[in-house]
Design a protein around this motif. Structure first.
Motif, mmCIF file in Angstrom:
data_model
loop_
_atom_site.group_PDB
_atom_site.id
_atom_site.type_symbol
_atom_site.label_atom_id
_atom_site.label_comp_id
_atom_site.label_asym_id
_atom_site.label_seq_id
_atom_site.Cartn_x
_atom_site.Cartn_y
_atom_site.Cartn_z
ATOM 1 N N GLU A 3 -15.996 -13.479 -14.810
ATOM 2 C CA GLU A 3 -16.559 -13.236 -16.133
ATOM 3 C C GLU A 3 -17.412 -14.424 -16.586
ATOM 4 O O GLU A 3 -17.043 -15.574 -16.397
ATOM 5 C CB GLU A 3 -15.394 -13.036 -17.102
ATOM 6 C CG GLU A 3 -15.752 -13.065 -18.534
ATOM 7 C CD GLU A 3 -14.520 -13.156 -19.412
ATOM 8 O OE1 GLU A 3 -14.709 -13.359 -20.598
ATOM 9 O OE2 GLU A 3 -13.402 -13.035 -18.907
ATOM 10 N N LYS A 4 -18.560 -14.138 -17.177
ATOM 11 C CA LYS A 4 -19.412 -15.183 -17.736
ATOM 12 C C LYS A 4 -18.859 -15.610 -19.086
ATOM 13 O O LYS A 4 -18.421 -14.780 -19.869
ATOM 14 C CB LYS A 4 -20.844 -14.664 -17.920
ATOM 15 C CG LYS A 4 -21.574 -14.453 -16.636
ATOM 16 C CD LYS A 4 -22.030 -15.749 -16.085
ATOM 17 C CE LYS A 4 -22.892 -15.510 -14.870
ATOM 18 N NZ LYS A 4 -23.357 -16.727 -14.279
ATOM 19 N N LYS A 5 -18.878 -16.895 -19.353
ATOM 20 C CA LYS A 5 -18.371 -17.432 -20.607
ATOM 21 C C LYS A 5 -19.534 -17.730 -21.542
ATOM 22 O O LYS A 5 -20.630 -18.077 -21.105
ATOM 23 C CB LYS A 5 -17.590 -18.728 -20.367
ATOM 24 C CG LYS A 5 -16.444 -18.600 -19.406
ATOM 25 C CD LYS A 5 -15.268 -17.948 -20.065
ATOM 26 C CE LYS A 5 -14.097 -17.968 -19.109
ATOM 27 N NZ LYS A 5 -12.890 -17.483 -19.669
ATOM 28 N N LEU A 6 -19.286 -17.597 -22.843
ATOM 29 C CA LEU A 6 -20.265 -17.989 -23.851
ATOM 30 C C LEU A 6 -20.101 -19.477 -24.118
ATOM 31 O O LEU A 6 -18.980 -19.958 -24.285
ATOM 32 C CB LEU A 6 -20.014 -17.238 -25.154
ATOM 33 C CG LEU A 6 -20.149 -15.732 -25.135
ATOM 34 C CD1 LEU A 6 -19.699 -15.162 -26.465
ATOM 35 C CD2 LEU A 6 -21.579 -15.365 -24.867
ATOM 36 N N ASN A 8 -21.230 -22.443 -26.764
ATOM 37 C CA ASN A 8 -21.829 -22.729 -28.059
ATOM 38 C C ASN A 8 -21.592 -24.195 -28.399
ATOM 39 O O ASN A 8 -20.705 -24.835 -27.841
ATOM 40 C CB ASN A 8 -21.201 -21.862 -29.157
ATOM 41 C CG ASN A 8 -21.508 -20.410 -28.984
ATOM 42 O OD1 ASN A 8 -22.620 -20.049 -28.644
ATOM 43 N ND2 ASN A 8 -20.532 -19.561 -29.202
ATOM 44 N N GLU A 55 -16.560 -23.432 -24.882
ATOM 45 C CA GLU A 55 -16.663 -22.289 -23.979
ATOM 46 C C GLU A 55 -15.743 -21.188 -24.508
ATOM 47 O O GLU A 55 -14.565 -21.428 -24.745
ATOM 48 C CB GLU A 55 -16.221 -22.734 -22.586
ATOM 49 C CG GLU A 55 -16.338 -21.703 -21.528
ATOM 50 C CD GLU A 55 -15.868 -22.250 -20.204
ATOM 51 O OE1 GLU A 55 -16.715 -22.475 -19.335
ATOM 52 O OE2 GLU A 55 -14.659 -22.457 -20.048
ATOM 53 N N SER A 57 -14.600 -16.823 -24.492
ATOM 54 C CA SER A 57 -14.564 -15.562 -23.773
ATOM 55 C C SER A 57 -15.219 -14.474 -24.621
ATOM 56 O O SER A 57 -15.225 -14.550 -25.850
ATOM 57 C CB SER A 57 -13.116 -15.190 -23.474
ATOM 58 O OG SER A 57 -13.047 -13.882 -22.971
ATOM 59 N N HIS A 58 -15.729 -13.457 -23.976
ATOM 60 C CA HIS A 58 -16.313 -12.322 -24.697
ATOM 61 C C HIS A 58 -15.231 -11.519 -25.412
ATOM 62 O O HIS A 58 -15.508 -10.827 -26.376
ATOM 63 C CB HIS A 58 -17.044 -11.382 -23.730
ATOM 64 C CG HIS A 58 -18.290 -11.978 -23.169
ATOM 65 N ND1 HIS A 58 -19.450 -12.078 -23.889
ATOM 66 C CD2 HIS A 58 -18.552 -12.513 -21.951
ATOM 67 C CE1 HIS A 58 -20.380 -12.632 -23.142
ATOM 68 N NE2 HIS A 58 -19.869 -12.911 -21.959
ATOM 69 N N TYR A 59 -14.002 -11.610 -24.930
ATOM 70 C CA TYR A 59 -12.924 -10.773 -25.451
ATOM 71 C C TYR A 59 -12.309 -11.317 -26.729
ATOM 72 O O TYR A 59 -11.886 -10.548 -27.582
ATOM 73 C CB TYR A 59 -11.841 -10.604 -24.385
ATOM 74 C CG TYR A 59 -12.358 -9.913 -23.162
ATOM 75 C CD1 TYR A 59 -12.707 -8.570 -23.200
ATOM 76 C CD2 TYR A 59 -12.525 -10.603 -21.980
ATOM 77 C CE1 TYR A 59 -13.209 -7.929 -22.086
ATOM 78 C CE2 TYR A 59 -13.023 -9.970 -20.858
ATOM 79 C CZ TYR A 59 -13.358 -8.632 -20.912
ATOM 80 O OH TYR A 59 -13.860 -8.013 -19.816
ATOM 81 N N ASP A 60 -12.204 -12.640 -26.863
ATOM 82 C CA ASP A 60 -11.608 -13.239 -28.054
ATOM 83 C C ASP A 60 -12.554 -14.311 -28.577
ATOM 84 O O ASP A 60 -12.614 -15.415 -28.044
ATOM 85 C CB ASP A 60 -10.243 -13.836 -27.724
ATOM 86 C CG ASP A 60 -9.499 -14.284 -28.958
ATOM 87 O OD1 ASP A 60 -9.990 -14.026 -30.080
ATOM 88 O OD2 ASP A 60 -8.416 -14.883 -28.814
ATOM 89 N N LEU A 61 -13.282 -13.988 -29.636
ATOM 90 C CA LEU A 61 -14.277 -14.907 -30.181
ATOM 91 C C LEU A 61 -13.704 -15.803 -31.270
ATOM 92 O O LEU A 61 -14.454 -16.442 -32.000
ATOM 93 C CB LEU A 61 -15.474 -14.113 -30.711
ATOM 94 C CG LEU A 61 -16.212 -13.294 -29.658
ATOM 95 C CD1 LEU A 61 -17.317 -12.481 -30.306
ATOM 96 C CD2 LEU A 61 -16.764 -14.181 -28.573
#
Length: 77
Positions: A3-6, A8, A55, A57-61
């Motif tokens: 999975e790619k991580k965001l 910010n 960093e 996850s898309h699942y828990d912002l």
């Protein structure tokens, strides 16, 4: 497939116990950030007012891992 991580950038606003921090991201969201193992192993100090890379996850912002503490010279770039 991994999975790619965001990733910010944000500002540390509050210090919590056990290496956890409140981080205000550049898009004004407030998340709970925890220190990554590499930063913990290297004894890097993170204080209030520091800029960090987080960093997520898309699942828990609402949670993120602090992976880098930005230096003063990195802020000008």
């Amino acid at each position: 497939m991994k999975e790619k991580k965001l990733i910010n950038e944000g500002l540390i606003t509050e210090s919590l116990p056990n290496g956890m921090f409140r981080v205000r991201l550049d898009n004004e969201d407030i998340i709970l950030g925890y220190i990554s193992g590499r930063i913990r192993r290297s004894f890097i100090r993170i204080l209030l007012g520091d800029r960090v890379k987080v960093e997520m996850s898309h699942y828990d912002l609402t949670k993120g891992r602090i992976i880098y503490r930005l230096c003063k010279k990195d802020l000008n770039d």
